[in-house]
Design an enzyme around this catalytic site. Structure first.
Site, PDB file in Angstrom:
ATOM      1  CD  GLU A 267      -2.863  -0.607   2.629  1.00  0.00           C
ATOM      2  OE1 GLU A 267      -2.721   0.482   3.232  1.00  0.00           O
ATOM      3  OE2 GLU A 267      -3.619  -1.493   3.018  1.00  0.00           O
ATOM      4  CD  GLU A 316     -11.798   1.909   0.575  1.00  0.00           C
ATOM      5  OE1 GLU A 316     -12.210   0.759   0.786  1.00  0.00           O
ATOM      6  OE2 GLU A 316     -10.664   2.308   0.929  1.00  0.00           O
ATOM      7  CE  LYS A 319     -10.086   1.805   5.202  1.00  0.00           C
ATOM      8  NZ  LYS A 319      -9.019   2.433   4.402  1.00  0.00           N
ATOM      9  CD  GLU A 325      -7.415   5.775   6.981  1.00  0.00           C
ATOM     10  OE1 GLU A 325      -7.523   4.960   6.049  1.00  0.00           O
ATOM     11  OE2 GLU A 325      -6.348   5.975   7.585  1.00  0.00           O
TER      12      GLU A 325
END
Length: 344
Positions: A267, A316, A319, A325
């Site tokens: 990541e 997202e 999330k 995030e």
């Protein structure tokens, strides 16, 4: 005369077909050798269908995908796509269950073996960012060992490597990078995992985020150093924070008997909103420069490329955690690109 031309034309046609086959083979090999993948990231209620997502990977020549749990709709969509896959084991619940050897066999027989003929599994990530002291920590190594045995029983050990994904919170004294080591709690946790990886010829997966290091220490970390735009090297011989963080993990591995282990960056990303330094411009600069940088190596491991998975395909909206995030996406939910990037 006619026979000569007929024979010559057949020969030329055969030669052309042979060359096309060779070029096609070279193209496939080249595609597989590209260093950049993208993490799927599916914590949203506004995202495209699984098949549309796979098609988006293919149309953008993204040849590698990381998924965080064995979602069968995604695995079905991946059939025949030629996309290399990191398949995740969900933690903590699945980690605990896979300490049972029979459960590990069942997991592989359900999620891996039925798809292995036309889904290109490359790694299985047994746990993501599990820290020593957490309840799941004691399950990681036994689950890795059981999955490895189940993979071997399925005769897939030559195709799939079993690993786990860590973050840089396990590293101390990370500057200069050569000084870095695992924290005292992490040493006991990581040592048997490193032995497992070394014995099985598997890489360590590491999540490397210059953004969070920068956001937490803006006094000492210039933005340009985090975005790959700094001119010249610092006193430790580094021009960017990504290399420094990655080499700090390599240094910790070397001090724990893992000098032969390769690191796959499982990541890395930069949010476009929600926190300090989070602009679309900064995020686009980071992703573009990381894609170019991954073709090479680091000061400690100069012989690249660096296999790297960008985080993530989409923002997202479900999330959990800080606002940042929810803003790591490379594409909008309507599949339009957030940035102008050439992946491979």
């Amino acid at each position: 005369m006619d026979t000569f031309f007929f024979t010559r034309n057949i020969t030329m046609s055969a030669t052309i077909l042979l060359l096309l086959g060779v070029f096609s083979s070279i193209g496939l090999q080249f595609a597989g050798a590209q260093p950049i993948g993208v993490c799927y990231g599916a914590n949203g209620n506004n995202l495209p269908s699984k098949q549309d997502v796979v098609n988006l990977y293919k149309s953008n020549r993204i040849g590698k995908m990381r998924i965080y749990d064995p979602d069968e709709a995604t695995l079905q969509a991946l059939r025949g796509s030629n996309i290399e896959v990191i398949l995740g084991v969900s933690n903590p619940n699945d980690l605990q269950s896979l300490t049972n050897p029979s459960a590990a066999i069942n997991w592989v027989n359900k999620y891996v073996k039925p798809y292995s003929n036309n889904v290109k599994f490359k790694y299985i990530a047994v746990g993501n960012e599990v820290h020593p002291g957490e309840a799941a920590a004691s399950s990681v190594l036994p689950a890795m060992q059981n999955i490895q045995k189940a993979i071997a029983a399925a005769n897939l050990q030559g195709q799939i490597k079993v690993s786990t994904a860590i973050d840089t919170k396990l590293i101390q004294d990370s500057y200069p990078p050569n000084k870095a080591s695992f924290t005292n709690p992490a040493k006991g946790y990581m040592q048997p995992i490193i032995t497992f990886l070394s014995n099985n010829g598997a890489p360590l997966l590491a999540n490397i985020y210059p953004y969070f290091a920068y956001a937490n220490d803006q006094k000492n970390i210039p933005l340009a150093y985090a975005l790959f735009t700094q001119q010249g090297k610092n006193d430790a011989g580094y021009q960017n924070l990504f290399d420094a963080l990655l080499d700090s993990v390599y240094a910790a591995l070397e001090k724990t008997g893992g000098s032969n282990i390769k690191i796959v960056v499982s990541e890395s990303g930069w949010p476009s909103a929600g926190g300090v330094g989070t602009t679309v411009g900064n995020a686009g600069t980071y992703y573009k420069n990381l894609i170019n940088h991954a073709k090479g190596g680091t000061p400690k491991r100069p012989n690249g490329p660096i296999e790297t998975y960008l985080f993530a395909m989409f923002d997202e909206n479900l999330k959990q955690g800080d606002e940042t995030e929810r803003h790591f996406g490379l594409f909008n939910p309507n599949k339009s690109p957030k940035y102008q990037l050439t992946f491979n």
